[in-house]
Design a protein around this motif. Structure first.
Motif, PDB file in Angstrom:
ATOM      1  N   VAL A   1       0.845  -1.192   0.000  1.00  0.00           N
ATOM      2  CA  VAL A   1       0.000   0.000   0.000  1.00  0.00           C
ATOM      3  C   VAL A   1       0.881   1.242   0.000  1.00  0.00           C
ATOM      4  O   VAL A   1       0.712   2.140  -0.823  1.00  0.00           O
ATOM      5  N   VAL A   2       1.832   1.288   0.907  1.00  0.00           N
ATOM      6  CA  VAL A   2       2.672   2.477   1.053  1.00  0.00           C
ATOM      7  C   VAL A   2       3.687   2.597  -0.074  1.00  0.00           C
ATOM      8  O   VAL A   2       3.849   3.655  -0.673  1.00  0.00           O
ATOM      9  N   TRP A   3       4.389   1.511  -0.392  1.00  0.00           N
ATOM     10  CA  TRP A   3       5.442   1.562  -1.410  1.00  0.00           C
ATOM     11  C   TRP A   3       4.840   1.239  -2.777  1.00  0.00           C
ATOM     12  O   TRP A   3       5.154   0.277  -3.413  1.00  0.00           O
ATOM     13  N   ASN A   4       3.974   2.109  -3.205  1.00  0.00           N
ATOM     14  CA  ASN A   4       3.196   1.962  -4.417  1.00  0.00           C
ATOM     15  C   ASN A   4       3.794   2.886  -5.475  1.00  0.00           C
ATOM     16  O   ASN A   4       4.091   4.044  -5.192  1.00  0.00           O
TER      17      ASN A   4
ATOM     18  N   GLN B   1      -6.652   1.350 -10.673  1.00  0.00           N
ATOM     19  CA  GLN B   1      -7.613   1.837  -9.683  1.00  0.00           C
ATOM     20  C   GLN B   1      -7.026   1.803  -8.273  1.00  0.00           C
ATOM     21  O   GLN B   1      -7.155   2.768  -7.514  1.00  0.00           O
ATOM     22  N   ARG B   2      -6.365   0.701  -7.931  1.00  0.00           N
ATOM     23  CA  ARG B   2      -5.772   0.585  -6.596  1.00  0.00           C
ATOM     24  C   ARG B   2      -4.665   1.622  -6.398  1.00  0.00           C
ATOM     25  O   ARG B   2      -4.564   2.251  -5.341  1.00  0.00           O
ATOM     26  N   GLY B   3      -3.845   1.821  -7.423  1.00  0.00           N
ATOM     27  CA  GLY B   3      -2.760   2.799  -7.322  1.00  0.00           C
ATOM     28  C   GLY B   3      -3.282   4.217  -7.156  1.00  0.00           C
ATOM     29  O   GLY B   3      -2.762   4.981  -6.340  1.00  0.00           O
ATOM     30  N   VAL B   4      -4.314   4.567  -7.913  1.00  0.00           N
ATOM     31  CA  VAL B   4      -4.885   5.914  -7.827  1.00  0.00           C
ATOM     32  C   VAL B   4      -5.538   6.130  -6.468  1.00  0.00           C
ATOM     33  O   VAL B   4      -5.388   7.199  -5.861  1.00  0.00           O
TER      34      VAL B   4
END
Length: 167
Positions: free
Chosen positions: A60-63, A152-155
């Motif tokens: 989640v954080v290191w995206n 979508q998850r990255g945005v």
């Protein structure tokens, strides 16, 4: 491997010698004890560091979609390491415990980002503007296991962390 360090060696040389001793325990007869391969720097590094399961929040954080300074803030939030007012009081500082944004409740991490009326308005306005919906929570299980495409998850994560950074 038979070198003995002298008593007047520098700190750096003593540290290198200690690492050499640590490596010697895992490298026997030209192979790593843990994995039967020849010496490689990567194999040495993997052997020296302790094997740990990945933490839930790492993806989640290191995206790749998130700006590095927002990633660092996400790392601080995941570790609950931000110096919010409740932490400053724990350190022994005498400060007003009320939230600096709303002035109503005690400022702590969960309040600052997910309960404060000001913060909620910032995040909700951002969601309305971008038409990207996600729960306003630090539930790392949800953020880790949510559905959708990679984009979508990255945005979603980029928007949340940028909102937290703005707050």
């Amino acid at each position: 491997m038979n070198y003995i360090i002298s008593a007047n060696s520098s700190w750096v040389w003593r540290r290198i010698y200690k690492v050499k001793q640590d490596i010697a325990h895992g490298f026997v007869g030209g192979d790593w004890v843990v994995q039967p391969t020849g010496y490689t720097p990567a194999g040495c590094y993997e052997w020296l560091r302790e094997a740990r399961p990945p933490v839930q929040w790492s993806k989640v954080v290191w995206n790749d979609w998130v700006v590095p300074k927002h990633q660092f803030l996400g790392w601080l939030v995941a570790h609950e390491a931000l110096n919010t007012v409740d932490k400053l009081i724990q350190y022994g500082l005498e400060v007003d415990d009320k939230c600096l944004l709303c002035g109503r409740l005690e400022e702590r991490l969960s309040h600052l980002f997910f309960e404060c009326q000001y913060s909620m308005r910032v995040i909700l306005t951002m969601q309305q503007t971008t038409r990207c919906q996600f729960p306003i929570t630090l539930d790392l299980a949800w953020w880790t296991n949510r559905g959708g495409t990679t984009v979508q998850r990255g945005v979603q994560v980029a928007l949340l962390l940028s909102a937290l950074y703005s707050i």
